[in-house]
Design a protein around this motif. Structure first.
Motif, short mmCIF file in Angstrom:
data_model
loop_
_atom_site.label_atom_id
_atom_site.label_comp_id
_atom_site.label_asym_id
_atom_site.label_seq_id
_atom_site.Cartn_x
_atom_site.Cartn_y
_atom_site.Cartn_z
N ALA A 35 0.83 -1.20 0.00
CA ALA A 35 0.00 0.00 0.00
C ALA A 35 0.87 1.25 0.00
O ALA A 35 1.87 1.34 0.70
CB ALA A 35 -0.90 0.00 1.23
N ALA A 36 0.48 2.23 -0.83
CA ALA A 36 1.17 3.51 -0.82
C ALA A 36 0.63 4.36 0.32
O ALA A 36 -0.51 4.22 0.74
CB ALA A 36 0.95 4.22 -2.15
N ARG A 37 1.46 5.24 0.83
CA ARG A 37 1.01 6.16 1.86
C ARG A 37 -0.02 7.12 1.28
O ARG A 37 0.03 7.48 0.12
CB ARG A 37 2.20 6.92 2.43
CG ARG A 37 3.18 6.04 3.18
CD ARG A 37 4.35 6.85 3.71
NE ARG A 37 5.28 5.99 4.44
CZ ARG A 37 6.43 6.41 4.95
NH1 ARG A 37 6.79 7.68 4.81
NH2 ARG A 37 7.22 5.58 5.59
N LEU B 78 1.07 9.49 -7.28
CA LEU B 78 1.03 8.23 -8.03
C LEU B 78 -0.13 8.22 -9.02
O LEU B 78 0.01 7.70 -10.13
CB LEU B 78 0.92 7.06 -7.06
CG LEU B 78 2.14 6.85 -6.16
CD1 LEU B 78 1.85 5.82 -5.08
CD2 LEU B 78 3.36 6.42 -6.98
N PHE B 79 -1.26 8.78 -8.62
CA PHE B 79 -2.41 8.89 -9.53
C PHE B 79 -2.00 9.65 -10.79
O PHE B 79 -2.29 9.22 -11.92
CB PHE B 79 -3.55 9.62 -8.81
CG PHE B 79 -4.79 9.84 -9.63
CD1 PHE B 79 -5.88 8.99 -9.52
CD2 PHE B 79 -4.89 10.91 -10.51
CE1 PHE B 79 -7.03 9.20 -10.27
CE2 PHE B 79 -6.02 11.13 -11.27
CZ PHE B 79 -7.10 10.26 -11.15
N ALA B 80 -1.33 10.78 -10.61
CA ALA B 80 -0.91 11.59 -11.75
C ALA B 80 0.09 10.84 -12.63
O ALA B 80 0.04 10.93 -13.86
CB ALA B 80 -0.31 12.91 -11.27
N GLY C 147 -0.71 -0.52 -9.25
CA GLY C 147 -0.74 -1.48 -8.15
C GLY C 147 -0.50 -0.81 -6.81
O GLY C 147 -1.13 -1.18 -5.80
N LEU C 148 0.37 0.18 -6.77
CA LEU C 148 0.61 0.92 -5.53
C LEU C 148 -0.64 1.68 -5.10
O LEU C 148 -0.97 1.74 -3.91
CB LEU C 148 1.77 1.90 -5.72
CG LEU C 148 3.17 1.30 -5.92
CD1 LEU C 148 4.15 2.40 -6.32
CD2 LEU C 148 3.65 0.60 -4.66
N ALA D 108 7.37 3.22 -3.04
CA ALA D 108 6.95 4.09 -4.14
C ALA D 108 8.15 4.77 -4.78
O ALA D 108 8.25 4.86 -6.01
CB ALA D 108 5.95 5.13 -3.64
N ILE D 109 9.08 5.23 -3.96
CA ILE D 109 10.29 5.88 -4.48
C ILE D 109 11.10 4.89 -5.32
O ILE D 109 11.58 5.23 -6.41
CB ILE D 109 11.14 6.43 -3.32
CG1 ILE D 109 10.41 7.61 -2.66
CG2 ILE D 109 12.52 6.87 -3.81
CD1 ILE D 109 11.06 8.08 -1.38
N GLN D 110 11.23 3.66 -4.84
CA GLN D 110 11.98 2.64 -5.58
C GLN D 110 11.34 2.37 -6.94
O GLN D 110 12.03 2.27 -7.96
CB GLN D 110 12.05 1.36 -4.76
CG GLN D 110 12.83 0.24 -5.46
CD GLN D 110 12.79 -1.06 -4.67
OE1 GLN D 110 11.92 -1.25 -3.82
NE2 GLN D 110 13.72 -1.95 -4.94
#
Length: 208
Positions: free
Chosen positions: A44-46, A53-55, A100-101, A162-164
């Motif tokens: 799960a993303a924060r 991430l949406f963008a 997926g995130l 997410a950064i990775q």
């Protein structure tokens, strides 16, 4: 910073690069390392990362659509069509990894783009592009948009996974630029730092 190759070297290498592009090997060789690229199941993303991430999902979806449209154009040589197909597949996988995130954190995804205007939202010009030369030139500009969007997001994301993921995609977009420049017979590494071109005004509409 100027081109890394001298004028004599660039001139001597140009026929060979054009030959590789026509054979469809320029893009394939540059992208070979990413042929087996995989990402593990996304955690799960924060919450604070969801908008970013949406963008990015929307950007990658638009890039994938652009390549789908471009490779269907008549009059392209086999090498160019093959390269555009590889790039389309990569962008789809980027969108899936980022999506997926978002899904893992119960976030919503942007609607799948369907029209040329969805590409124009980020970079206009594909509709008027004709032939391999113009389509490849447009693709270079589009990849610069994708690379810059990813790089800018890296400065705002907070979650390590997410950064990775975004860092891996940013590196892939840089490879795409190299492959496209080779296919055009241009200097593949004109700058030490790839920054791309992305305006916040082109961010995805409807971010929740």
């Amino acid at each position: 910073m100027g081109p890394l190759l001298g004028h004599g070297q660039a001139a001597a290498g140009a026929p060979r690069r054009r030959e590789l592009a026509r054979a469809g090997l320029a893009g394939g060789a540059a992208l070979a390392l990413w042929g087996g690229w995989r990402l593990a199941a996304a955690p799960a993303a924060r919450a604070e990362d969801r908008d970013e991430l949406f963008a990015l999902v929307a950007v990658e979806q638009a890039l994938a659509l652009a390549y789908a449209i471009a490779r269907s154009r008549p009059g392209l040589d086999a090498g160019t069509r093959r390269l555009l197909g590889v790039l389309h597949d990569h962008e789809r996988r980027h969108a899936e990894a980022l999506g997926g995130l978002v899904r893992a954190s119960q976030g919503t995804l942007p609607p799948e783009p369907r029209r040329l205007s969805d590409v124009d939202h980020y970079l206009p010009g594909l509709g008027a592009a004709r032939g391999a030369r113009e389509i490849l030139a447009f693709a270079v500009g589009l990849e610069a948009v994708g690379l810059a969007a990813q790089a800018q997001a890296l400065g705002r994301l907070t979650d390590g996974r997410a950064i990775q993921t975004v860092a891996s995609i940013t590196a892939a977009e840089g490879q795409h630029l190299v492959a496209l420049r080779l296919a055009r017979g241009r200097e593949p590494l004109p700058e030490a730092l790839e920054t791309g071109t992305y305006s916040p005004r082109r961010s995805a509409p409807g971010i929740p």
